[in-house]
Motif scaffolding. Sequence first.
Motif, mmCIF file in Angstrom:
data_model
loop_
_atom_site.group_PDB
_atom_site.id
_atom_site.type_symbol
_atom_site.label_atom_id
_atom_site.label_comp_id
_atom_site.label_asym_id
_atom_site.label_seq_id
_atom_site.Cartn_x
_atom_site.Cartn_y
_atom_site.Cartn_z
ATOM 1 N N PHE A 236 -6.681 -35.124 59.567
ATOM 2 C CA PHE A 236 -5.772 -35.092 58.796
ATOM 3 C C PHE A 236 -5.577 -36.439 58.000
ATOM 4 C CE2 PHE A 236 -5.037 -33.083 62.386
ATOM 5 C CZ PHE A 236 -4.393 -31.515 61.832
ATOM 6 N N ARG A 237 -5.574 -36.625 56.481
ATOM 7 C CA ARG A 237 -4.648 -37.908 55.691
ATOM 8 C C ARG A 237 -3.448 -38.112 55.940
ATOM 9 N NH1 ARG A 237 -5.522 -34.117 52.338
ATOM 10 N NH2 ARG A 237 -8.108 -33.204 51.969
ATOM 11 N N LYS A 238 -3.145 -39.120 55.785
ATOM 12 C CA LYS A 238 -2.279 -40.475 56.103
ATOM 13 C C LYS A 238 -0.734 -39.592 55.318
ATOM 14 C CE LYS A 238 -1.432 -45.222 55.762
ATOM 15 N NZ LYS A 238 -1.586 -46.153 55.074
ATOM 16 N N ASN A 239 -0.483 -38.409 54.731
ATOM 17 C CA ASN A 239 0.441 -37.633 54.758
ATOM 18 C C ASN A 239 0.006 -36.697 55.180
ATOM 19 O OD1 ASN A 239 -1.489 -35.967 53.660
ATOM 20 N ND2 ASN A 239 -0.443 -36.395 51.583
ATOM 21 N N GLY A 240 -0.806 -36.394 56.641
ATOM 22 C CA GLY A 240 -0.225 -35.500 57.188
ATOM 23 C C GLY A 240 -1.209 -33.805 57.211
#
Lengths: 232, 165, 248
Positions: B121-125
Amino acid sequence: MSENRKFEAGIGSDFSKDPVRIVFITKKTSAKVRGVLRDQVMSYPHVVLREIIAFELLTIVLVLMALFWDAPLEQLANPLLTPNPAKAPWYFLGLQELLHYFPPIVAGVLIPVLIIIGLVAIPYFDLNVKGEPLWNARRTPRLRIFCGIVLIFLMFFGVYKAWSIFVTTAIIAALAVAGYFVPAGRGSAIEYLRSRSLPWWLMTWFIIMACILTIIGTFFRGPGWSWVWPWR
Amino acid sequence: MDTRNPDETEQPGTAVNPDRRDFLNALAGAAFAVAAVGSIAVTVEYLSPNVLFEPPTNFRIGPPENFALDSVTYLPEQQVYIVREPAGFTVISAICTHLGCITQWSEDINMIACPCHGSRFRKNGSVEHGPAPSPLPHFLIGLTSDGNLTVDKLTIVPPTQVFKA
Amino acid sequence: MSASLQSTLKGFCNNRVWRSIFRRAPARTNRTRSIAIFGNLFLHALPVKVREKSLRVRATYYLGSFSFFLFVVLTLTGIMLMFYYHPAAPKAYNDMKDLRFVVSEGIFLRNLHRLAAQAMVLAVFWHMFHVFYRGGYKPPHEFNWVIGVVLLLLTLFLSYTGYLLPWDQLAFWAITVGTNIISYIPILGKPTRFLLLGGHEIGENALLRFFVLHCVILPLAMIVLIALHFWRIQKDGGLTIRESDERK
């Protein structure tokens, strides 16, 4: 009607082996015996003895293995820390490998339910009762349907990049189709493949697939479910 | 003489009104069905716990100064990430949406990784790749009057909602 | 010497006490051998006579018998282990440590239980595949095949519920992943998981529920279905013998 014609009396033969028995065969209600009673043996002692031997062998093997092979025990359960990789029991690793490829509703629900329905339905389908070879009758339409379904499956596996499943399915399907083109009466191995029925191919595909996925899940998956070579 | 075998012919019961018999059979069947459904319902009710001793879903995480700018902080007790970016705070669930494993923030790839089935997952979910079907949910974050940040895990907010502290 | 031994044995088998227990003379004639089978609660699962061909090792590899014997071993070792086990977190884990380091023969019993559990899963799967390839599912055995499929599922579920009981990391996360699969079932998934775990996450309630399932509910269901499975073999006319076997 006279009463004495309602049944007949007789004596069982071969009393050197069987106990003497008197048989009353009444009219109308007699049990019909079909099939032949050849090469029968008494369960006591023949079956009982064999079962006891099987049980003893099993016990010996289990006890020997239990003496030298300890059951694993890891750290205390910690809901805050997932081990890496987290693996299910070995018999569910095939399923876990599927979960890596497909969305959970497919791999976790749809495929297991279909497998169970398929297994339950096996004896209720007429087509496999005789175990007729796949390419015996209506050869060309069957080949078209078979190849069409296989191609749909392969496309499905390809879309999800499930290459281990893709390759295995392709090889088994190719072996099945090979039986269509090979003329009868060749070598025994080819003849064997040619004479297999559709249920045989399905079950064999299922077993080989399950074994391969379980082996991959057990030995070839490392941290983050990435591919690792077990000998490195 | 009747040549049929008495064992294989249907035996009539003692003479009764067939309507009455059918009615009583239906009544007994219905009573049994109601009892069965009721038993199952109360069994399910009995087996569903009414009181649970589970971690609170609403908790304080301290003043905003505790979290450095551009940092991702994992709170093991509550299983959430506190992400602080120049735009503000977001709180992301640390439980993988795939099969519930606890994900790990990996600094060197700048990614949240799941150890079970390889989801990332990326930092923004949002999902980078892997089997996870949906992005990590964002929880509501707010500020109490005494300057503490609070998180409410029961309220899921859209990923665009950022809390300015 | 041997004559006196035989007469001693005969005297042992042929007195009032023996007869009061077994209700028959020693099984030396086919009649008393028949009575030995159908006059005995435990042996009457077997038919009085069987085809000699169905006794050959290659016909069955005794896989069904092995599955059943493994279930017996698991029941016995499981009951023994229950004497030292508390289904509570984290006591359950400490009990595992105690079984290993404190209880005499504790580690041996746990090894045996775990080993037999793995072997039973293997044996039941192999049994099913073997029956399939021999055509043992064909009429009149259809329904017994279905019972067999249910027995396979019960075996897997038994093994799986047992997996949580040691309450270690292996157990906890395997069950986490497994029960989350359940929640993907449309509509019924989440309530089923809640009922199974007795909560939203795996904790003490889940451990107790898995314990009750593993030690009481599933074994009882298993015993009933095994009895039905054996009984149906007899009623459906014995084990399948293929036409190709008849020629040998």
